[in-house]
Each structure stands twice: as C-alpha cells, then as structure tokens.
Design an enzyme around this catalytic site. Structure first.
Site, PDB file in Angstrom:
ATOM      1  N   HIS A  15       6.107   9.413  -5.697  1.00  0.00           N
ATOM      2  CA  HIS A  15       4.813  10.082  -5.867  1.00  0.00           C
ATOM      3  C   HIS A  15       3.775   9.072  -6.304  1.00  0.00           C
ATOM      4  O   HIS A  15       4.075   8.174  -7.082  1.00  0.00           O
ATOM      5  CB  HIS A  15       4.931  11.212  -6.912  1.00  0.00           C
ATOM      6  CG  HIS A  15       3.830  12.203  -6.808  1.00  0.00           C
ATOM      7  ND1 HIS A  15       2.609  12.027  -7.403  1.00  0.00           N
ATOM      8  CD2 HIS A  15       3.770  13.388  -6.142  1.00  0.00           C
ATOM      9  CE1 HIS A  15       1.836  13.066  -7.115  1.00  0.00           C
ATOM     10  NE2 HIS A  15       2.508  13.903  -6.356  1.00  0.00           N
ATOM     11  N   ASP A  22       8.463  18.530  -3.363  1.00  0.00           N
ATOM     12  CA  ASP A  22       8.959  18.912  -2.042  1.00  0.00           C
ATOM     13  C   ASP A  22      10.479  18.850  -1.935  1.00  0.00           C
ATOM     14  O   ASP A  22      11.059  19.455  -1.039  1.00  0.00           O
ATOM     15  CB  ASP A  22       8.328  18.009  -0.978  1.00  0.00           C
ATOM     16  CG  ASP A  22       6.840  18.235  -0.883  1.00  0.00           C
ATOM     17  OD1 ASP A  22       6.438  19.416  -0.886  1.00  0.00           O
ATOM     18  OD2 ASP A  22       6.074  17.259  -0.835  1.00  0.00           O
TER      19      ASP A  22
HETATM   20  N1  COA Z   1      12.202   6.189  -0.570  1.00  0.00           N
HETATM   21  C1  COA Z   1      12.361   4.852  -0.658  1.00  0.00           C
HETATM   22  N2  COA Z   1      11.413   4.005  -1.093  1.00  0.00           N
HETATM   23  C2  COA Z   1      10.237   4.527  -1.456  1.00  0.00           C
HETATM   24  C3  COA Z   1       9.991   5.900  -1.393  1.00  0.00           C
HETATM   25  C4  COA Z   1      11.021   6.743  -0.932  1.00  0.00           C
HETATM   26  N3  COA Z   1      10.852   8.071  -0.824  1.00  0.00           N
HETATM   27  N4  COA Z   1       8.731   6.156  -1.804  1.00  0.00           N
HETATM   28  C5  COA Z   1       8.200   4.960  -2.134  1.00  0.00           C
HETATM   29  N5  COA Z   1       9.104   3.982  -1.922  1.00  0.00           N
HETATM   30  C6  COA Z   1       8.911   2.556  -2.207  1.00  0.00           C
HETATM   31  C7  COA Z   1       8.012   1.898  -1.183  1.00  0.00           C
HETATM   32  O1  COA Z   1       8.756   1.383  -0.102  1.00  0.00           O
HETATM   33  C8  COA Z   1       7.345   0.832  -2.012  1.00  0.00           C
HETATM   34  O2  COA Z   1       8.240  -0.233  -2.154  1.00  0.00           O
HETATM   35  P1  COA Z   1       7.656  -1.771  -2.198  1.00  0.00           P
HETATM   36  O3  COA Z   1       6.823  -1.838  -3.432  1.00  0.00           O
HETATM   37  O4  COA Z   1       8.884  -2.618  -2.231  1.00  0.00           O
HETATM   38  O5  COA Z   1       6.854  -1.938  -0.937  1.00  0.00           O
HETATM   39  C9  COA Z   1       7.176   1.474  -3.379  1.00  0.00           C
HETATM   40  O6  COA Z   1       8.213   2.464  -3.450  1.00  0.00           O
HETATM   41  C10 COA Z   1       5.842   2.140  -3.577  1.00  0.00           C
HETATM   42  O7  COA Z   1       5.598   3.011  -2.469  1.00  0.00           O
HETATM   43  P2  COA Z   1       4.159   3.285  -1.859  1.00  0.00           P
HETATM   44  O8  COA Z   1       4.306   3.771  -0.460  1.00  0.00           O
HETATM   45  O9  COA Z   1       3.254   2.115  -2.103  1.00  0.00           O
HETATM   46  O10 COA Z   1       3.660   4.470  -2.805  1.00  0.00           O
HETATM   47  P3  COA Z   1       2.492   5.449  -2.499  1.00  0.00           P
HETATM   48  O11 COA Z   1       1.981   5.896  -3.794  1.00  0.00           O
HETATM   49  O12 COA Z   1       1.521   4.895  -1.528  1.00  0.00           O
HETATM   50  O13 COA Z   1       3.241   6.663  -1.724  1.00  0.00           O
HETATM   51  C11 COA Z   1       4.512   8.573  -1.294  1.00  0.00           C
HETATM   52  C12 COA Z   1       3.700   7.798  -2.334  1.00  0.00           C
HETATM   53  C13 COA Z   1       4.724   9.985  -1.820  1.00  0.00           C
HETATM   54  C14 COA Z   1       3.742   8.673   0.045  1.00  0.00           C
HETATM   55  C15 COA Z   1       5.866   7.863  -1.089  1.00  0.00           C
HETATM   56  O14 COA Z   1       6.593   7.849  -2.292  1.00  0.00           O
HETATM   57  C16 COA Z   1       6.695   8.524   0.032  1.00  0.00           C
HETATM   58  O15 COA Z   1       6.527   8.182   1.199  1.00  0.00           O
HETATM   59  N6  COA Z   1       7.605   9.485  -0.329  1.00  0.00           N
HETATM   60  C17 COA Z   1       8.336  10.213   0.653  1.00  0.00           C
HETATM   61  C18 COA Z   1       7.451  11.311   1.221  1.00  0.00           C
HETATM   62  C19 COA Z   1       7.189  12.408   0.227  1.00  0.00           C
HETATM   63  O16 COA Z   1       8.091  12.909  -0.428  1.00  0.00           O
HETATM   64  N7  COA Z   1       5.915  12.848   0.141  1.00  0.00           N
HETATM   65  C20 COA Z   1       5.524  13.970  -0.705  1.00  0.00           C
HETATM   66  C21 COA Z   1       4.675  13.533  -1.862  1.00  0.00           C
HETATM   67  S1  COA Z   1       4.428  14.889  -2.966  1.00  0.00           S
END
Ligand code: COA
Length: 378
Positions: free
Chosen positions: A260, A316
């Site tokens: 998140h 979720d």
């Molecule tokens: N599984 C594995 N790795 C994950 C992850 C997941 N669900 N979510 C984040 N990461 C990792 C990323 O690869 C990144 O790693 P890095 O620093 O080595 O590149 C790090 O954690 C930070 O992720 P980032 O995408 O920069 O965070 P964000 O704040 O932009 O994104 C989400 C947040 C929610 C989009 C992201 O956690 C995600 O894609 N989750 C899965 C989808 C989801 O559940 N969405 C609903 C949100 S309520």
C-alpha cells in the site's frame, strides 16, 4: 523528477472525511475509528457521517435510508441501454457507461457549484450504482433485473436484487461491513481523480465517471478481483508454498492484495476482513480459500523482501475471500468497491467544489532546439 514520482508525499487538499495513518495502521472517518464503525454502524449511517460530518439521529438515519432506497430505481431507458450492451462487457466498464448515461436523466445534472444540489445527486447515485451493479449481474446472465425495495437498507437491497430472494442476514451483514470499510480512504487515486474533475468546475457525474475509471485499475480497486484470481490459480492449500517460490520469490510477479502506498503497517481494514473471512469460512465449513490466502500472507510476512519493504495485506486481500464466500462472481468485486466508495467520492467532490483548479507542474524531459523539416525531407 524528484523522488519516485506518483505524487508520493504531496499534500493536495484539506480533507475532513477521513484520516489514513499509515505508520500506525489507523483509519478514521470524520473522527471515528474504523473498528468502532465496522462493529457498530451501518452503511447509511456512515454515509451520513461522511456527508454531514456527524452521526445521524434515528429519524435522520431513516430519512436517508428511505431516500437512497427511493432514488435507487433506474430509469427504464437505462435498463434498456444496459440490455443493449454486449453480455461479456466488463462490469466496471458497464458501470462507467451507466453512471455517465444517468446524468442525462438527472434533473439537476448541469446545475454546477451548488453543494445542496450536489448532495441530492450523491444520494441518487449511491442508490443507482447499487441497483446498476445488481442489474448488470442479472442482465448478463439473461435474467430480468429486479427493482429495489423501498423497505430495505442498501446492502440488503443489493443482496435482494441479485436473486429476488429474501436476503439472508449473514450475507447482508458481510456486505454491510464491507461497504462500511470501503466507503472512504483519504486521497486515494479515484478520490483524487474525482477532485481533479471537480476542480475544473465540471459536473458531479463526470467526477464519478472519472473516479470509476481510476478505481478499475489493478493497482487500485481492481486488486480485489486480481487477488481472488491468484487464490483460484493457487487452487489448493498445499500449492501455496511452491506457488510463492515459483512466482513471487523470483520477483516476476506481485502478490495482489499486498502492499500500500500509505500503510506501512497492517491495513486495519484487512484485519477486520480477515476475522470476517475466517468466521464465514468456519460457518460455511469450507476453509480452503481462507487458508490459501492466510498461508500466503504468512509466507510474505516472514519473507525478508516483504519485511524490508513493509508490505502487508491491504483491504483487497481478505475482502476477496469475503466476497467470494457470499457467492459473488469475481468480476463483480470491483463494482462492489464502487458501490461503497461513492460515499467517499461524494463527500470529497462536495468538499472540493468551489476550490482552486488542480493543475500540477511537470518536468520537461523531451528534446529542445529542433527545427521543422518538410515531410518529404524527413
Ligand atoms: N508484491 C511484491 N512486491 C511488491 C508488492 C507486492 N504486492 N507491492 C510492492 N512491492 C514492492 C515493489 O516491487 C517495490 O520494490 P522495489 O523498491 O525493490 O522496486 C516496493 O515494494 C515498493 O513498491 P511501489 O510499487 O513503489 O509502491 P507503490 O506505493 O507505488 O504501490 C501498490 C503500491 C498498492 C500499487 C503496490 O503495493 C501493488 O502493486 N500492490 C498489489 C496491488 C494491490 O493490492 N493494490 C491495491 C492497493 S489498496
């Protein structure tokens, strides 16, 4: 560009409807802890809280419930339009189309900038979106849609409109808790979208259409359906560990429903939904989906990669199990999210009305100094 982009840490508005305390895993709606509301409140009560800034008295609650139920009926023209759509259309795309079309039947659609009028639109759309979700699930399966009942609260009406049968209390309770938990969540992507549209002085329905488009994405509301698809792909409890090793440990895929932008501790909604999912699984005698989800979450919690990045299940993750257990089709999960979040979107749209145009800046990284050349010389 400074930082990681994505407007992380940028404050774009004052907001009075909710506080997301990501470091401490707390969520507060207009002063009330989410745990308190989930245990004691109803969705309509939460709507009143978000829209009017306080919990309703008994007569105010009944008035709001009955107004939402009364306005939940869809115009015949909208039902006819839905019947004309391709049956395989994605439900969130259908909802986007329906909300856009509903503007043509709203008597106040083009009255802009008036908060009292916007509140009427919020009440109307809250009921109509629920009816549209249930109606689409029936229409695409070749059944006639069922009109909302005047005597029911919204969650009960939704369950009723799916099948036409008297709604079961346990199912309605599960939907209502879900609706309370998903109603509002700070400056999330769809709420921000609704505020950006509102900031241009545009109309209420346009703001909600934009919000639905943002919610549809798998990084936002679409994650509940993706989480369930991943649990179905895992299929059996004994497959969890090999699936994790094969798909997640090599960094090829993300676990949907984990991580998140704001929560760096457990999302408090995930804890409530985990308890609900577990209780529902025990009551149904089928623990499989809960155990698949829970075992996968435990593997992630013990894994260095997830620990270092503070990645925990979000709302979720376990909501997928709750919605699957009540028998909803997976592609209806995100529409249910919209059914609830219309409450928060509305509160934010009304708060944003009259505010300054939202127009950030960008860092130009394209070329400079080029001279136009005639097309046959390129
Ligand atoms: N599984 C594995 N790795 C994950 C992850 C997941 N669900 N979510 C984040 N990461 C990792 C990323 O690869 C990144 O790693 P890095 O620093 O080595 O590149 C790090 O954690 C930070 O992720 P980032 O995408 O920069 O965070 P964000 O704040 O932009 O994104 C989400 C947040 C929610 C989009 C992201 O956690 C995600 O894609 N989750 C899965 C989808 C989801 O559940 N969405 C609903 C949100 S309520």
């Amino acid at each position: 560009m400074s930082g990681k982009g994505g407007l992380e840490g940028v404050v774009v508005a004052d907001i009075s409807s909710s506080l997301v305390d990501g470091e401490n895993g707390r969520l507060i709606y207009a002063g009330y802890e989410i745990e308190d509301l989930a245990a004691n409140s109803t969705f309509e009560e939460v709507c009143h809280l978000l829209w009017y800034g306080r919990l309703p008295k008994a007569d105010e609650l009944e008035l709001l419930r009955s107004r939402i139920a009364h306005d939940a009926k869809l115009p015949d023209e909208i039902i006819a339009m839905m019947k004309a759509l391709p049956k395989q259309a994605e439900p969130m795309a259908v909802l986007r189309t329906v909300v856009s079309a509903l503007a043509h039947y709203d008597p106040d659609a083009e009255i802009l900038g008036n908060k009292a009028v916007a509140m009427h639109k919020a009440i109307r759309l809250t009921g109509q979106i629920t009816t549209a979700c249930a109606a689409w699930d029936r229409i695409r399966k070749g059944h006639e849609p069922i009109a909302p009942r005047q005597d029911l609260a919204l969650s009960a009406n939704f369950v009723y409109m799916l099948s036409g049968e008297e709604p079961k209390k346990e199912t309605v309770d599960a939907v209502d808790v879900y609706m309370i938990l998903l109603a509002e969540h700070g400056m999330n992507a769809s709420t921000f979208t609704a505020r950006v549209v509102t900031g241009t002085g545009s109309d209420f329905h346009s703001a909600i259409v934009g919000a639905i488009g943002a919610l549809k994405g798998p990084a936002h509301g679409g994650a509940n359906a993706e989480a369930m698809r991943q649990f179905v792909e895992i299929g059996e409890v004994e497959n969890v560990e090999p699936w994790f090793t094969k798909n997640i440990k090599n960094g090829e895929r993300r676990i949907m429903g984990i991580g998140h932008r704001i929560y760096k501790a457990l999302d408090p909604r995930a804890q409530i939904l985990r308890d609900k999912a577990k209780a529902m699984a025990e009551a149904s005698g089928n623990m499989k989906w809960f155990l698949i989800a829970d075992n996968l979450a435990q593997l992630a919690r013990a894994d260095q990669y997830f620990i270092e990045r503070k990645l925990y299940p979000n709302v979720d993750y376990y909501s997928a199990i709750v919605l699957y257990t009540i028998g909803l089709d997976i592609d209806m999960f995100t529409p249910l999210f919209a059914m609830s979040r219309i409450a928060g979107w509305s509160a934010n749209v009304i708060e944003q009305m009259g505010g300054r145009l939202i127009r950030p800046d960008a860092n130009y990284v394209g070329p400079m100094g080029l001279k136009w050349v005639p097309i046959n010389e390129r």
